[in-house]
Design a protein around this motif. Sequence first.
Motif, PDB file in Angstrom:
ATOM      1  N   PHE A   3      37.748  49.739  40.641  1.00  0.00           N
ATOM      2  CA  PHE A   3      37.590  48.282  40.642  1.00  0.00           C
ATOM      3  C   PHE A   3      38.289  47.705  39.426  1.00  0.00           C
ATOM      4  O   PHE A   3      37.785  47.803  38.298  1.00  0.00           O
ATOM      5  N   ARG A   4      39.437  47.109  39.606  1.00  0.00           N
ATOM      6  CA  ARG A   4      40.163  46.525  38.475  1.00  0.00           C
ATOM      7  C   ARG A   4      39.414  45.287  37.959  1.00  0.00           C
ATOM      8  O   ARG A   4      39.002  44.431  38.757  1.00  0.00           O
ATOM      9  N   PRO A   5      39.244  45.157  36.653  1.00  0.00           N
ATOM     10  CA  PRO A   5      38.492  44.020  36.104  1.00  0.00           C
ATOM     11  C   PRO A   5      39.100  42.678  36.525  1.00  0.00           C
ATOM     12  O   PRO A   5      40.324  42.507  36.507  1.00  0.00           O
ATOM     13  N   SER A   6      38.213  41.763  36.922  1.00  0.00           N
ATOM     14  CA  SER A   6      38.592  40.392  37.301  1.00  0.00           C
ATOM     15  C   SER A   6      39.561  40.308  38.474  1.00  0.00           C
ATOM     16  O   SER A   6      40.143  39.258  38.721  1.00  0.00           O
ATOM     17  N   HIS A   7      39.703  41.411  39.196  1.00  0.00           N
ATOM     18  CA  HIS A   7      40.351  41.374  40.505  1.00  0.00           C
ATOM     19  C   HIS A   7      39.271  41.277  41.573  1.00  0.00           C
ATOM     20  O   HIS A   7      38.075  41.257  41.274  1.00  0.00           O
ATOM     21  N   ALA A   8      39.701  41.239  42.828  1.00  0.00           N
ATOM     22  CA  ALA A   8      38.761  41.114  43.940  1.00  0.00           C
ATOM     23  C   ALA A   8      38.405  42.463  44.565  1.00  0.00           C
ATOM     24  O   ALA A   8      37.797  42.511  45.621  1.00  0.00           O
ATOM     25  N   ASP A   9      38.762  43.549  43.894  1.00  0.00           N
ATOM     26  CA  ASP A   9      38.506  44.877  44.474  1.00  0.00           C
ATOM     27  C   ASP A   9      37.019  45.079  44.777  1.00  0.00           C
ATOM     28  O   ASP A   9      36.636  45.514  45.868  1.00  0.00           O
ATOM     29  N   TYR A  10      36.211  44.777  43.783  1.00  0.00           N
ATOM     30  CA  TYR A  10      34.772  45.018  43.914  1.00  0.00           C
ATOM     31  C   TYR A  10      34.146  44.087  44.959  1.00  0.00           C
ATOM     32  O   TYR A  10      33.373  44.523  45.824  1.00  0.00           O
ATOM     33  N   THR A  11      34.479  42.809  44.886  1.00  0.00           N
ATOM     34  CA  THR A  11      33.843  41.847  45.798  1.00  0.00           C
ATOM     35  C   THR A  11      34.248  42.106  47.254  1.00  0.00           C
ATOM     36  O   THR A  11      33.408  42.045  48.148  1.00  0.00           O
ATOM     37  N   TYR A  12      35.509  42.426  47.503  1.00  0.00           N
ATOM     38  CA  TYR A  12      35.912  42.732  48.886  1.00  0.00           C
ATOM     39  C   TYR A  12      35.229  44.012  49.375  1.00  0.00           C
ATOM     40  O   TYR A  12      34.783  44.094  50.516  1.00  0.00           O
ATOM     41  N   GLN A  13      35.186  45.006  48.507  1.00  0.00           N
ATOM     42  CA  GLN A  13      34.570  46.275  48.905  1.00  0.00           C
ATOM     43  C   GLN A  13      33.113  46.071  49.304  1.00  0.00           C
ATOM     44  O   GLN A  13      32.640  46.566  50.328  1.00  0.00           O
ATOM     45  N   GLU A  14      32.393  45.299  48.510  1.00  0.00           N
ATOM     46  CA  GLU A  14      30.977  45.072  48.794  1.00  0.00           C
ATOM     47  C   GLU A  14      30.783  44.172  50.005  1.00  0.00           C
ATOM     48  O   GLU A  14      29.861  44.371  50.795  1.00  0.00           O
ATOM     49  N   LYS A  15      31.636  43.178  50.114  1.00  0.00           N
ATOM     50  CA  LYS A  15      31.481  42.225  51.216  1.00  0.00           C
ATOM     51  C   LYS A  15      31.751  42.876  52.565  1.00  0.00           C
ATOM     52  O   LYS A  15      31.007  42.656  53.521  1.00  0.00           O
ATOM     53  N   TYR A  16      32.817  43.674  52.619  1.00  0.00           N
ATOM     54  CA  TYR A  16      33.263  44.184  53.914  1.00  0.00           C
ATOM     55  C   TYR A  16      32.992  45.679  54.128  1.00  0.00           C
ATOM     56  O   TYR A  16      33.120  46.172  55.244  1.00  0.00           O
ATOM     57  N   GLY A  17      32.671  46.382  53.067  1.00  0.00           N
ATOM     58  CA  GLY A  17      32.428  47.814  53.212  1.00  0.00           C
ATOM     59  C   GLY A  17      33.696  48.628  53.370  1.00  0.00           C
ATOM     60  O   GLY A  17      33.659  49.847  53.507  1.00  0.00           O
ATOM     61  N   VAL A  18      34.823  47.964  53.364  1.00  0.00           N
ATOM     62  CA  VAL A  18      36.127  48.599  53.538  1.00  0.00           C
ATOM     63  C   VAL A  18      37.130  47.624  52.935  1.00  0.00           C
ATOM     64  O   VAL A  18      36.885  46.421  52.908  1.00  0.00           O
ATOM     65  N   ARG A  19      38.251  48.153  52.397  1.00  0.00           N
ATOM     66  CA  ARG A  19      39.261  47.211  51.931  1.00  0.00           C
ATOM     67  C   ARG A  19      40.624  47.875  51.896  1.00  0.00           C
ATOM     68  O   ARG A  19      40.734  49.089  51.719  1.00  0.00           O
ATOM     69  N   ASP A  20      41.624  47.078  52.064  1.00  0.00           N
ATOM     70  CA  ASP A  20      43.002  47.534  51.930  1.00  0.00           C
ATOM     71  C   ASP A  20      43.333  47.434  50.446  1.00  0.00           C
ATOM     72  O   ASP A  20      43.543  46.354  49.916  1.00  0.00           O
ATOM     73  N   TYR A  21      43.332  48.589  49.785  1.00  0.00           N
ATOM     74  CA  TYR A  21      43.451  48.610  48.321  1.00  0.00           C
ATOM     75  C   TYR A  21      44.900  48.523  47.848  1.00  0.00           C
ATOM     76  O   TYR A  21      45.161  48.485  46.641  1.00  0.00           O
ATOM     77  N   ARG A  22      45.817  48.481  48.772  1.00  0.00           N
ATOM     78  CA  ARG A  22      47.231  48.510  48.365  1.00  0.00           C
ATOM     79  C   ARG A  22      47.684  47.156  47.821  1.00  0.00           C
ATOM     80  O   ARG A  22      47.831  46.195  48.589  1.00  0.00           O
ATOM     81  N   GLY A  23      47.861  47.072  46.535  1.00  0.00           N
ATOM     82  CA  GLY A  23      48.381  45.846  45.926  1.00  0.00           C
ATOM     83  C   GLY A  23      47.445  44.669  46.027  1.00  0.00           C
ATOM     84  O   GLY A  23      47.867  43.519  45.985  1.00  0.00           O
ATOM     85  N   GLY A  24      46.166  44.943  46.193  1.00  0.00           N
ATOM     86  CA  GLY A  24      45.193  43.854  46.277  1.00  0.00           C
ATOM     87  C   GLY A  24      44.929  43.389  47.696  1.00  0.00           C
ATOM     88  O   GLY A  24      44.047  42.575  47.947  1.00  0.00           O
ATOM     89  N   GLY A  25      45.711  43.910  48.648  1.00  0.00           N
ATOM     90  CA  GLY A  25      45.471  43.583  50.060  1.00  0.00           C
ATOM     91  C   GLY A  25      45.520  42.092  50.313  1.00  0.00           C
ATOM     92  O   GLY A  25      46.458  41.409  49.917  1.00  0.00           O
ATOM     93  N   ARG A  26      44.508  41.594  50.972  1.00  0.00           N
ATOM     94  CA  ARG A  26      44.469  40.182  51.337  1.00  0.00           C
ATOM     95  C   ARG A  26      44.270  39.289  50.119  1.00  0.00           C
ATOM     96  O   ARG A  26      44.644  38.108  50.143  1.00  0.00           O
ATOM     97  N   SER A  27      43.653  39.818  49.066  1.00  0.00           N
ATOM     98  CA  SER A  27      43.343  38.982  47.908  1.00  0.00           C
ATOM     99  C   SER A  27      44.547  38.774  46.995  1.00  0.00           C
ATOM    100  O   SER A  27      44.492  37.996  46.047  1.00  0.00           O
ATOM    101  N   SER A  28      45.630  39.438  47.299  1.00  0.00           N
ATOM    102  CA  SER A  28      46.837  39.296  46.478  1.00  0.00           C
ATOM    103  C   SER A  28      47.416  37.891  46.580  1.00  0.00           C
ATOM    104  O   SER A  28      47.354  37.247  47.631  1.00  0.00           O
ATOM    105  N   ALA A  29      48.027  37.440  45.494  1.00  0.00           N
ATOM    106  CA  ALA A  29      48.679  36.124  45.501  1.00  0.00           C
ATOM    107  C   ALA A  29      49.905  36.117  46.409  1.00  0.00           C
ATOM    108  O   ALA A  29      50.493  35.070  46.651  1.00  0.00           O
ATOM    109  N   ARG A  30      50.250  37.261  46.931  1.00  0.00           N
ATOM    110  CA  ARG A  30      51.355  37.295  47.907  1.00  0.00           C
ATOM    111  C   ARG A  30      51.062  36.370  49.084  1.00  0.00           C
ATOM    112  O   ARG A  30      51.973  35.809  49.687  1.00  0.00           O
TER     113      ARG A  30
END
Lengths: 358, 358, 358, 358
Positions: free
Chosen positions: D100-127
Amino acid sequence: MNSFGHIFRITTFGESHGKAIGVTIDGCPAGVEVDETFIQSELDRRKPGQSKITTQRKEADHVEILSGVFEGVTTGTPIMMLIWNKDQKSKDYGHIKDQFRPSHADYTYQEKYGVRDYRGGGRSSARETAARVAAGALAKLFLKSKGIECTAYVTQAGPVKLEKHYSELDFGNIESNIVRCPDAEVAEAMITYIDGIRKDRDTVGGVVDCVIKGVPVGLGEPVFDRLHAELGKAMLSINAVKGFEIGSGFDGVSMRGSEHNDPFYKDEDGNIKTTSNYSGGVQGGISNGQDIYFRTAFKPVATIMKDQDSVDKFGNEVTVSGKGRHDPCVVPRAVPIVEAMSAIVIADFWLRAKSNKA
Amino acid sequence: MNSFGHIFRITTFGESHGKAIGVTIDGCPAGVEVDETFIQSELDRRKPGQSKITTQRKEADHVEILSGVFEGVTTGTPIMMLIWNKDQKSKDYGHIKDQFRPSHADYTYQEKYGVRDYRGGGRSSARETAARVAAGALAKLFLKSKGIECTAYVTQAGPVKLEKHYSELDFGNIESNIVRCPDAEVAEAMITYIDGIRKDRDTVGGVVDCVIKGVPVGLGEPVFDRLHAELGKAMLSINAVKGFEIGSGFDGVSMRGSEHNDPFYKDEDGNIKTTSNYSGGVQGGISNGQDIYFRTAFKPVATIMKDQDSVDKFGNEVTVSGKGRHDPCVVPRAVPIVEAMSAIVIADFWLRAKSNKA
Amino acid sequence: MNSFGHIFRITTFGESHGKAIGVTIDGCPAGVEVDETFIQSELDRRKPGQSKITTQRKEADHVEILSGVFEGVTTGTPIMMLIWNKDQKSKDYGHIKDQFRPSHADYTYQEKYGVRDYRGGGRSSARETAARVAAGALAKLFLKSKGIECTAYVTQAGPVKLEKHYSELDFGNIESNIVRCPDAEVAEAMITYIDGIRKDRDTVGGVVDCVIKGVPVGLGEPVFDRLHAELGKAMLSINAVKGFEIGSGFDGVSMRGSEHNDPFYKDEDGNIKTTSNYSGGVQGGISNGQDIYFRTAFKPVATIMKDQDSVDKFGNEVTVSGKGRHDPCVVPRAVPIVEAMSAIVIADFWLRAKSNKA
Amino acid sequence: MNSFGHIFRITTFGESHGKAIGVTIDGCPAGVEVDETFIQSELDRRKPGQSKITTQRKEADHVEILSGVFEGVTTGTPIMMLIWNKDQKSKDYGHIKDQFRPSHADYTYQEKYGVRDYRGGGRSSARETAARVAAGALAKLFLKSKGIECTAYVTQAGPVKLEKHYSELDFGNIESNIVRCPDAEVAEAMITYIDGIRKDRDTVGGVVDCVIKGVPVGLGEPVFDRLHAELGKAMLSINAVKGFEIGSGFDGVSMRGSEHNDPFYKDEDGNIKTTSNYSGGVQGGISNGQDIYFRTAFKPVATIMKDQDSVDKFGNEVTVSGKGRHDPCVVPRAVPIVEAMSAIVIADFWLRAKSNKA
């Protein structure tokens, strides 16, 4: 609005002869296992060129998932599914670009927007429903994990009707014939009839019935978003649909309340059920745990292989000539579309029902 | 969701025997002249106790406007209309509070929410439609200023049918009889039939047809919010409605495309019209300038004056006894409801169409 | 749109000097215990005439629940809350009906709608927020059952600031003084300042901070409906609000990432927490289980007791004269409004989060 | 919800390292001329790798329009814009997939959805904001035809501030330097500062201001969808934004009403204007015809090139190591995003305002 659904929400895009069509599904829960083979097989059930009684146009309709799925499961983020259009470029539309084909959307789109993509009907083409089938396939995968199944089939093609109640039918037979009617004998009569229509360069309408099994009590919302009101909207939003009825429908009109009411009883397992189901599984707009049962009427396809009188956008009288390939009867290909839209409605209500109680 | 509409958006509230029912209308344009007498008269067309073939319950249904209207015109802010319930307090509901009346929403609400207001059906009561009629009256006032009129009438009561095409009818006769059928002879037969049903302490269904005149070309949105899909949803959201069809509807199924297609022509004033109207005024989900024509099927009212078998919420077998007053056939009172909901749909699409072109 | 929220959805109506104002709450789960005394007490915190530093106008703001609650609990159907306006009739508005008061909404409403209810600001009056406080009180009751609490308080009135971090404050002191600042000394300075402004017939702005405790991980939606984006919209929709910041806000701009990042750690109970909370409890738009902390800036109230230059709707130069009663500083009465709107946002996201996982 | 807007409505999809990202725009009026070169140029302003003070990652971000545009103009149907991700396949994420990178959305997405696309921040990326810029470019083209222009620029980078009022600036200079600050001297100081931060392997925040000129009176809706409330939501939905203020914002708090009120006057052409603009062009939530002016605070980017303490999803303490490339300060690339979102808000309100009057 090119979106449908409140929580499980789909947004489709694309024109018949544009670069691509597709759908974005928002609100699908995380953790749904995505069987891409199944999704493609649903599209294959809808695609043109399947048999002699559908259009001979060949389109592969290969679906590609561009987002929202990771390592085989949904992630809770939007799932985008894309279907490229093939060979959309070359054709010459000079002869029809200003014509208004009878009972098509050429005239209404032209007037509404002042501009239209005249190639193959543009946005108003039933090609758009391929995107719905893709989204519906995902909804089906989700519902399957909840024990819910949507099954549609053809009960009428032109004047040829299947008169049996759905409980007498073997749904396993639906895919065993090209018209998707579960009764082999009636199916044969339908096929013969449609093939005659096709040879006559004409078209005919039909009816698709749908049964949804396994729906828990409590889906549907008061008072505008009744379960059957959303199902009705979903069906009526499919190209060529002109009618919808649930349970007893129009026939229930001449029944008496004392016949039509569905008495409650408690079965041996202690479950509350009804002895009849004229309600079609919905009471007060909310599922009651019985089978949901509805019927959808499709008009004859507007594209016929005959010359027709019309006008063009300059107001000149013109003859719209019928050439190329056409669907003599749309219902065999409509079966997966009806299933898709009903699955989307049920998935949405299933999710909405999660916030009923504090 | 207790809201309906995208721009012209209504939100209703209230239970049958609660303190009040009402509606908030958001998105009504400013400057609509509000004829309160007309609004009240629409409610009077829906209210119980109008004649021998409706329930003998008496409710004044006086509507009061609490906001959004200033010096006789709408201001663009929400219009709240309130209808107090009378005598909602005293009655004893002990005998029915745990019972599930057949084909009512008692069971489904109880299961969905774990709690329900059992007095007179609570939120699921058709009393809620009074709020819709109030909102619809405002929509009618708005549409009238645009030259649009929604007219509904009864074409079937039980087995008694009006077989004439709407163009053969004089709509001026609709209010001249208590069943709201524009053909005097058929009306008489309907009244006799319904009165017999009433004496038999039973109920029967019916059909309400609706014609909308003056709709410009271009209302309705691709692809999910087709004009007839929203109309269908609106109708199916009315209590007791089990079916909807537009234009040729279910009968169009057995027609051929070459018969069913509506040929375009240009009239002497240079307007593009169609020679037939199997489409019911909607093509590709968008109004084509012809009359919009649809039909709505109502099941027999579930409240009958006979004893019925059922269960209660504890799973006990019970007899639900019929007493008091009831509507033997709902369609005479449904006429203003169908008009109201159709006016709301058209008003909403009229406003939505304002952003079609840049 | 006079509605807010996706599942827990409120719709307000009413003008300052119309017959009544109120709110319909749709989507509140069934089974919430409704403490009407608490709801009234929240309205009492917002009402005018509470102290020398608020307007001396007296309004009882008695709230009445007309639907959706039965035997003390919510039923899942819309909850309508009504607040009658008192004495709305008599007054003479001749002198202001055509004037545009500076920094009020007179001009913008007039131009937008071509008509406006000029009595007391009509729909644009902050009186509308009473309806929000009623709805928010219900949201608070729901959240309380989930262990979530929203607490707001004043941290700035004009130039007088409370500089302490919220963790140093005793929220129990908020209601102990009329300015609703939890630090007695600063509160005193604020009161003195505001009272001076009042005597000067002028107004001044202020800041309300809010802390939400007990929010579970996972509330908020990608990507547009981020938790703090909805909170921001909710706050900015309150009359006189000109700014919103969450966590470090504008001050965080000059920090470095290495300072600003909130390191994760695991506490002795195995819970994942952060050692700092510059994020304000939200990361990637989703709650991370830490306290949610935000600040809202209110401009000085536009109604002042001084003469001002302006124009009227005919374009004439006019003098708008200040008379009557006014709020010298809005923030003491804004505290319950900020809490109400934040509770509505959190309740909505709590319900939305129920469909995150399959 | 991955959609934004009520009439002009965008829906984005896609993960940082998935196959593609994109946007569907629904509700854009027909007849807007689509300048694809302009749309691409807007994406080029946002893309990484533009200068030494942005990330050195190179992405072409080529946008392709798949639907809704025909012969160079919009058709009123959904406009789908697709941007393929390059090189998304190969990389090894083994080391970060559970962290879980600090102040990224890694932790919140993981907890919310139980799964996450960890590549480059996935959906939470500013991309994801590239899709917004594409949609915003279309909104800009529409607004340009109405004489409306949205201009954003950097006013603060870390502690380096531009103190001038926007009226003193030449917006023509914004694109003349890599930090997008219209004052050459301050721009130079910002660049030097950011470059130092970059060399220090750290990040810093900043502020983007935005001015919208040419907005007619009357955009924005009572009471929740105030113009600045939607603008605020739009800005706060951009990655890294922690604050928003309009007009006088937080500074207005300590002003007096008599200073802050914007007096109306009539100019020589008979137009009603205000002599000051502390309101920021919005009064009562509705545009008053003056320039709309707001400010948006961006926190320091969470990705830093330093080691940080954190935990992984199993609760183990881990060191998150900083490597690769990063944006030392996000605001230069945020300028087109702020413009895009503001254009989308204004386009939506422009269309909504078409139904204000009957």
